[in-house]
Design a protein around this motif. Structure first.
Motif, PDB file in Angstrom:
ATOM      1  N   TYR A 207       0.841  -1.185   0.000  1.00  0.00           N
ATOM      2  CA  TYR A 207       0.000   0.000   0.000  1.00  0.00           C
ATOM      3  C   TYR A 207       0.886   1.248   0.000  1.00  0.00           C
ATOM      4  N   PRO A 208       0.585   2.310  -0.753  1.00  0.00           N
ATOM      5  CA  PRO A 208      -0.663   2.548  -1.484  1.00  0.00           C
ATOM      6  C   PRO A 208      -0.659   2.052  -2.936  1.00  0.00           C
ATOM      7  N   ARG A 210      -1.210  -0.426  -6.047  1.00  0.00           N
ATOM      8  CA  ARG A 210      -2.310  -1.373  -6.295  1.00  0.00           C
ATOM      9  C   ARG A 210      -2.031  -2.114  -7.587  1.00  0.00           C
ATOM     10  N   GLU A 249       0.948  -7.958   3.210  1.00  0.00           N
ATOM     11  CA  GLU A 249       0.318  -6.647   3.303  1.00  0.00           C
ATOM     12  C   GLU A 249      -0.968  -6.704   4.126  1.00  0.00           C
ATOM     13  N   GLU A 253      -2.532  -4.012   7.069  1.00  0.00           N
ATOM     14  CA  GLU A 253      -3.895  -3.473   7.111  1.00  0.00           C
ATOM     15  C   GLU A 253      -4.515  -3.699   8.486  1.00  0.00           C
TER      16      GLU A 253
END
Length: 391
Positions: A207-208, A210, A249, A253
Motif C-alpha cells: 500500500y498505497p 495497487r 500486506e 492493514e
C-alpha cells in the motif's frame, strides 16, 4: 498428483468442519444478515427461485426475518457480489441466470494449500457456489517444504498455461523477500498467456500501490479495529500488536485498524507497542513485557497467538489475568489451546463464493477495472481476552 476435479469430487476431498459445535465459554457474534444470505442462497440453488424469477421485496424480507432494512440491503449486496441475483431499478430483485455459456476450467495456484486452514475452506466455498455447477478446478496437492514452495509455484503456473485454463486463482506467497520476485514472475507469465487472475487474500504490492488484478479477501483493517476495540472494552490500557517480520500486506492493514481503534478511543499510539519478532522467542517476549507495561496483545493471526500463548505460559504469565491476547482467523485449534483463543473469524466460504463470481465475470468482461472485494468477518469471544461475560 495433478487432478482436474469436478465440483462434488473436490468438495469431498476438501471436506472441512461443517456443523462445528460451539464450546462452553465461547461467544460467536453472528451478523443477522448472514441468515438472509444463507436462506436465499439455498432457495436459488435449489431452484425454488428460477432464473429470472422475482425474489421477495425488501419489505417482505424485513418482516420475514424481523431485521432492519439496512440488514436486508447488506444481505442482498453480498448475494449480488456472488452473482446470484440482479437488481433492477424500479422493478425489484431477480434470481440470476446461473447457466454459463460454456464450461471452464480454473487453476488453483495456492502454495499454502494444505499448510494453513484458511485456503481449504475458501476452495470449498468456490466449489459449492451455484456458479461453479458447470465449471471445474484444476489443482495440485503438494507436500513440499517452504523452501521449495516458490519453485513449485512457478512450475504449476507453467502447467496451467500449457493446459490453457480459463483463469487462475492465485494466493501470493509471503515472508521471504525472494517471494516478491516469484509472485511477479508468475503474474508476468500469466499476463503473457492472457489468462485472467483473481488474487486471494492479499495483494502483491505494498500500500498505497495497487496491482491490476481483482482481489478478494477479508476486510483486514476492520478486523484489526474490531479486535482492538473489543480488548479495550475488556479494560485493556496498553495494547500491543505482535507480528512476524516479513508478513503480507494484509497484516499491515490489520495494524492500520489497530491504530484507528486506539485513536478513536483516545489511547496513545506508540511505536514501542508494535512488536515485530518471533512469538516463540522467550527473550524477545519477556523483554517486551518488562519494558512496555503491556496488558493486552493483538496478534497478527492465530498461529502467532498460539505461539505467544505457549511462551507466556512458560514465563509464568497468567492469561488473561496478566495479559489478554486475541488473534485473527479462527483456525480449528483456536478453541483447543490451553486458554481458548478470542479471535476474528474469516468468512472463508463467502470469500470462495465471491471469488468464483468475480472470476466468471472477469472472464466475460476483461475490460472491467481492477476490483477489491473485502468481506466482513465475525468476532468469536473466548477466555483469552478476559471477557467479563461469556456463555
Amino acid at each position: 498428483m495433478d487432478a482436474r476435479e469436478d465440483r462434488s469430487t473436490l468438495e469431498d476431498r476438501m471436506r472441512g468442519n461443517r456443523g462445528r459445535k460451539m464450546n462452553p465459554g465461547e461467544v460467536k457474534v453472528r451478523p443477522r444478515y448472514l441468515d438472509i444470505v444463507e436462506s436465499l442462497r439455498s432457495d436459488i440453488s435449489s431452484g425454488r427461485f428460477k432464473a429470472g424469477g422475482r425474489l421477495p421485496s425488501e419489505a417482505e424480507l424485513v418482516r420475514k426475518f424481523a431485521v432492519s432494512r439496512m440488514t436486508v440491503v447488506k444481505a442482498m449486496r453480498q448475494l449480488q457480489q456472488e452473482g446470484l441475483l440482479t437488481r433492477r431499478a424500479g422493478s425489484g430483485t431477480y434470481a440470476a441466470n446461473l447457466v454459463a455459456d460454456e464450461s471452464m476450467v480454473f487453476g488453483l495456484l495456492i502454495p499454502d494449500l494444505g499448510q494453513t486452514e484458511i485456503f481449504e475452506p475458501i476452495c470449498r466455498g468456490m466449489v459449492r457456489s451455484p456458479l461453479a455447477a458447470k465449471h471445474s478446478l484444476s489443482w495440485v496437492q503438494t507436500l513440499s517444504t517452504a523452501e521449495h514452495a516458490a519453485e513449485e509455484a512457478e512450475q504449476l503456473c507453467h502447467r496451467y498455461i500449457e493446459q490453457g485454463v480459463s483463469g487462475v486463482f492465485f494466493a501470493p506467497q509471503e515472508f521471504a523477500p525472494p517471494h516478491h520476485d516469484v509472485n511477479g514472475r508468475i503474474l508476468k507469465e500469466l499476463d503473457k498467456a492472457d489468462i485472467p487472475v483473481i488474487l486471494l487474500d492479499r495483494c502483491v504490492l505494498k500500500y498505497p500501490e495497487r496491482s491490476n488484478y481483482d482481489l478478494i479477501g477479508l476486510d483486514n483493517r476492520r478486523a484489526g479495529y474490531v479486535v482492538t476495540t473489543h480488548l479495550i472494552r475488556q479494560g485493556a490500557q496498553r495494547i500491543a500488536f505482535l507480528v512476524r517480520e516479513g508478513s503480507a500486506e494484509t497484516v499491515e492493514e490489520r495494524i492500520s485498524g489497530y491504530h484507528k481503534a486506539l485513536y478513536d478511543n483516545n489511547m496513545s499510539i506508540s511505536r514501542d507497542l508494535l512488536l515485530r519478532g518471533d512469538a516463540a522467542d522467550k527473550v524477545f517476549v519477556e523483554r517486551a513485557l518488562q519494558t512496555r507495561e503491556i496488558d493486552a496483545i493483538m496478534c497478527a493471526n492465530d498461529i502467532t497467538a498460539a505461539n505467544l500463548m505457549q511462551t507466556l505460559l512458560s514465563l509464568q504469565v497468567r492469561i488473561p489475568d496478566d495479559v489478554r491476547i486475541a488473534g485473527v482467523d479462527d483456525v480449528k485449534y483456536a478453541k483447543l489451546l490451553p486458554i481458548p483463543l478470542t479471535t476474528y473469524q474469516q468468512p472463508c466460504a463467502e470469500i470462495g463464493a465471491v471469488s468464483m463470481s468475480a472470476m466468471v465475470e472477469r472472464v466475460k468482461n476483461r475490460q472491467l477495472p481492477a476490483r477489491s472485494i473485502l468481506l466482513n468477518g465475525t468476532l468469536v469471544v473466548r477466555q483469552s481476552c478476559g471477557a467479563k461475560r461469556v456463555v
